[in-house]
Design a protein around this motif. Structure first.
Motif, mmCIF file in Angstrom:
data_model
loop_
_atom_site.group_PDB
_atom_site.id
_atom_site.type_symbol
_atom_site.label_atom_id
_atom_site.label_comp_id
_atom_site.label_asym_id
_atom_site.label_seq_id
_atom_site.Cartn_x
_atom_site.Cartn_y
_atom_site.Cartn_z
ATOM 1 N N GLN A 169 0.842 -1.200 0.000
ATOM 2 C CA GLN A 169 0.000 0.000 0.000
ATOM 3 C C GLN A 169 0.874 1.245 0.000
ATOM 4 O O GLN A 169 0.617 2.199 -0.743
ATOM 5 C CB GLN A 169 -0.911 0.017 1.232
ATOM 6 C CG GLN A 169 -2.014 -1.001 1.186
ATOM 7 C CD GLN A 169 -2.830 -1.005 2.458
ATOM 8 O OE1 GLN A 169 -2.862 -0.027 3.212
ATOM 9 N NE2 GLN A 169 -3.504 -2.112 2.721
ATOM 10 N N LYS A 170 1.921 1.229 0.814
ATOM 11 C CA LYS A 170 2.832 2.375 0.872
ATOM 12 C C LYS A 170 3.510 2.593 -0.477
ATOM 13 O O LYS A 170 3.625 3.729 -0.939
ATOM 14 C CB LYS A 170 3.880 2.159 1.958
ATOM 15 C CG LYS A 170 3.328 2.223 3.365
ATOM 16 C CD LYS A 170 4.415 1.893 4.377
ATOM 17 C CE LYS A 170 3.832 1.768 5.775
ATOM 18 N NZ LYS A 170 4.857 1.327 6.742
ATOM 19 N N LYS A 171 3.955 1.504 -1.095
ATOM 20 C CA LYS A 171 4.612 1.609 -2.400
ATOM 21 C C LYS A 171 3.656 2.162 -3.449
ATOM 22 O O LYS A 171 4.016 3.027 -4.247
ATOM 23 C CB LYS A 171 5.130 0.240 -2.842
ATOM 24 C CG LYS A 171 6.283 -0.269 -2.035
ATOM 25 C CD LYS A 171 6.643 -1.688 -2.458
ATOM 26 C CE LYS A 171 7.652 -2.301 -1.512
ATOM 27 N NZ LYS A 171 7.922 -3.708 -1.841
ATOM 28 N N MET A 172 2.429 1.644 -3.440
ATOM 29 C CA MET A 172 1.435 2.056 -4.427
ATOM 30 C C MET A 172 1.104 3.546 -4.266
ATOM 31 O O MET A 172 1.024 4.282 -5.255
ATOM 32 C CB MET A 172 0.178 1.199 -4.264
ATOM 33 C CG MET A 172 -0.755 1.202 -5.415
ATOM 34 S SD MET A 172 -1.986 -0.094 -5.115
ATOM 35 C CE MET A 172 -2.904 0.001 -6.604
ATOM 36 N N LEU A 173 0.927 3.986 -3.042
ATOM 37 C CA LEU A 173 0.627 5.397 -2.804
ATOM 38 C C LEU A 173 1.823 6.285 -3.142
ATOM 39 O O LEU A 173 1.652 7.385 -3.670
ATOM 40 C CB LEU A 173 0.183 5.609 -1.357
ATOM 41 C CG LEU A 173 -1.197 5.056 -1.034
ATOM 42 C CD1 LEU A 173 -1.483 5.192 0.460
ATOM 43 C CD2 LEU A 173 -2.271 5.742 -1.847
ATOM 44 N N SER A 174 3.017 5.811 -2.875
ATOM 45 C CA SER A 174 4.211 6.578 -3.214
ATOM 46 C C SER A 174 4.308 6.794 -4.726
ATOM 47 O O SER A 174 4.595 7.901 -5.182
ATOM 48 C CB SER A 174 5.454 5.853 -2.702
ATOM 49 O OG SER A 174 6.611 6.533 -3.085
ATOM 50 N N VAL A 175 4.036 5.747 -5.485
ATOM 51 C CA VAL A 175 4.053 5.866 -6.947
ATOM 52 C C VAL A 175 2.970 6.833 -7.407
ATOM 53 O O VAL A 175 3.210 7.704 -8.244
ATOM 54 C CB VAL A 175 3.883 4.481 -7.613
ATOM 55 C CG1 VAL A 175 3.624 4.617 -9.104
ATOM 56 C CG2 VAL A 175 5.096 3.618 -7.362
ATOM 57 N N ALA A 176 1.779 6.720 -6.836
ATOM 58 C CA ALA A 176 0.675 7.606 -7.222
ATOM 59 C C ALA A 176 1.024 9.062 -6.923
ATOM 60 O O ALA A 176 0.796 9.942 -7.761
ATOM 61 C CB ALA A 176 -0.604 7.207 -6.487
ATOM 62 N N TYR A 177 1.595 9.331 -5.750
ATOM 63 C CA TYR A 177 1.977 10.702 -5.405
ATOM 64 C C TYR A 177 3.073 11.218 -6.333
ATOM 65 O O TYR A 177 3.077 12.389 -6.715
ATOM 66 C CB TYR A 177 2.432 10.799 -3.947
ATOM 67 C CG TYR A 177 1.322 10.615 -2.939
ATOM 68 C CD1 TYR A 177 0.066 11.175 -3.138
ATOM 69 C CD2 TYR A 177 1.524 9.862 -1.788
ATOM 70 C CE1 TYR A 177 -0.948 11.000 -2.214
ATOM 71 C CE2 TYR A 177 0.505 9.690 -0.861
ATOM 72 C CZ TYR A 177 -0.726 10.261 -1.077
ATOM 73 O OH TYR A 177 -1.731 10.092 -0.173
ATOM 74 N N SER A 178 4.005 10.356 -6.694
ATOM 75 C CA SER A 178 5.066 10.757 -7.623
ATOM 76 C C SER A 178 4.495 11.138 -8.976
ATOM 77 O O SER A 178 4.927 12.120 -9.591
ATOM 78 C CB SER A 178 6.083 9.631 -7.787
ATOM 79 O OG SER A 178 6.754 9.397 -6.580
ATOM 80 N N ILE A 179 3.537 10.369 -9.444
ATOM 81 C CA ILE A 179 2.904 10.661 -10.739
ATOM 82 C C ILE A 179 2.172 11.984 -10.682
ATOM 83 O O ILE A 179 2.314 12.828 -11.570
ATOM 84 C CB ILE A 179 1.972 9.512 -11.161
ATOM 85 C CG1 ILE A 179 2.795 8.265 -11.489
ATOM 86 C CG2 ILE A 179 1.098 9.910 -12.346
ATOM 87 C CD1 ILE A 179 1.977 7.002 -11.653
ATOM 88 N N VAL A 180 1.397 12.188 -9.620
ATOM 89 C CA VAL A 180 0.653 13.444 -9.472
ATOM 90 C C VAL A 180 1.632 14.619 -9.382
ATOM 91 O O VAL A 180 1.430 15.648 -10.017
ATOM 92 C CB VAL A 180 -0.271 13.389 -8.237
ATOM 93 C CG1 VAL A 180 -0.848 14.762 -7.919
ATOM 94 C CG2 VAL A 180 -1.391 12.386 -8.457
ATOM 95 N N GLY A 181 2.702 14.453 -8.627
ATOM 96 C CA GLY A 181 3.706 15.510 -8.509
ATOM 97 C C GLY A 181 4.333 15.856 -9.846
ATOM 98 O O GLY A 181 4.535 17.030 -10.159
ATOM 99 N N ALA A 182 4.626 14.844 -10.637
ATOM 100 C CA ALA A 182 5.221 15.082 -11.962
ATOM 101 C C ALA A 182 4.247 15.815 -12.874
ATOM 102 O O ALA A 182 4.645 16.703 -13.630
ATOM 103 C CB ALA A 182 5.643 13.753 -12.587
ATOM 104 N N ILE A 183 2.985 15.465 -12.792
ATOM 105 C CA ILE A 183 1.967 16.129 -13.616
ATOM 106 C C ILE A 183 1.846 17.602 -13.214
ATOM 107 O O ILE A 183 1.820 18.491 -14.063
ATOM 108 C CB ILE A 183 0.611 15.411 -13.500
ATOM 109 C CG1 ILE A 183 0.694 14.043 -14.182
ATOM 110 C CG2 ILE A 183 -0.518 16.249 -14.109
ATOM 111 C CD1 ILE A 183 -0.483 13.132 -13.904
ATOM 112 N N ILE A 184 1.795 17.846 -11.921
ATOM 113 C CA ILE A 184 1.683 19.227 -11.433
ATOM 114 C C ILE A 184 2.917 20.028 -11.844
ATOM 115 O O ILE A 184 2.810 21.175 -12.293
ATOM 116 C CB ILE A 184 1.497 19.248 -9.900
ATOM 117 C CG1 ILE A 184 0.107 18.709 -9.558
ATOM 118 C CG2 ILE A 184 1.704 20.652 -9.332
ATOM 119 C CD1 ILE A 184 -0.119 18.470 -8.085
ATOM 120 N N LYS A 185 4.096 19.435 -11.702
ATOM 121 C CA LYS A 185 5.333 20.121 -12.054
ATOM 122 C C LYS A 185 5.342 20.520 -13.527
ATOM 123 O O LYS A 185 5.774 21.618 -13.878
ATOM 124 C CB LYS A 185 6.528 19.221 -11.745
ATOM 125 C CG LYS A 185 7.854 19.895 -11.885
ATOM 126 C CD LYS A 185 8.977 18.969 -11.443
ATOM 127 C CE LYS A 185 10.315 19.636 -11.615
ATOM 128 N NZ LYS A 185 11.416 18.764 -11.219
#
Length: 75
Positions: free
Chosen positions: A51-67
């Motif tokens: 769950q932690k890994k999955m959420l970390s990947v999701a947050y990274s993707i969202v962060g990259a999109i926002i950036k």
């Protein structure tokens, strides 16, 4: 398997459905999934480390999109 699951459910709903599933075969009625793949996915999602890994990947993707959408510093 992931592509089929994500075609049937938005990410957040898929994650929550799997995490809270009482029946590990909850996704078995989806085309190409079946009971074994459904149970494997549900059991994987229920693991706290995954769950932690999955959420970390999701947050990274969202962060990259926002950036990408933010204006450049020199603009």
């Amino acid at each position: 398997v992931a592509k089929r699951l994500l075609n049937a459910y938005p990410f957040e709903e898929l994650f929550e459905t799997a995490k809270n599933a009482e029946d590990p075969e909850i996704f078995s009625d989806l085309d190409g999934i079946g009971p074994e793949k459904s149970a494997a996915f549900v059991n994987w999602v229920k693991d706290e480390e995954n769950q932690k890994k999955m959420l970390s990947v999701a947050y990274s993707i969202v962060g990259a999109i926002i950036k990408k959408k933010l204006p450049k510093k020199d603009e």
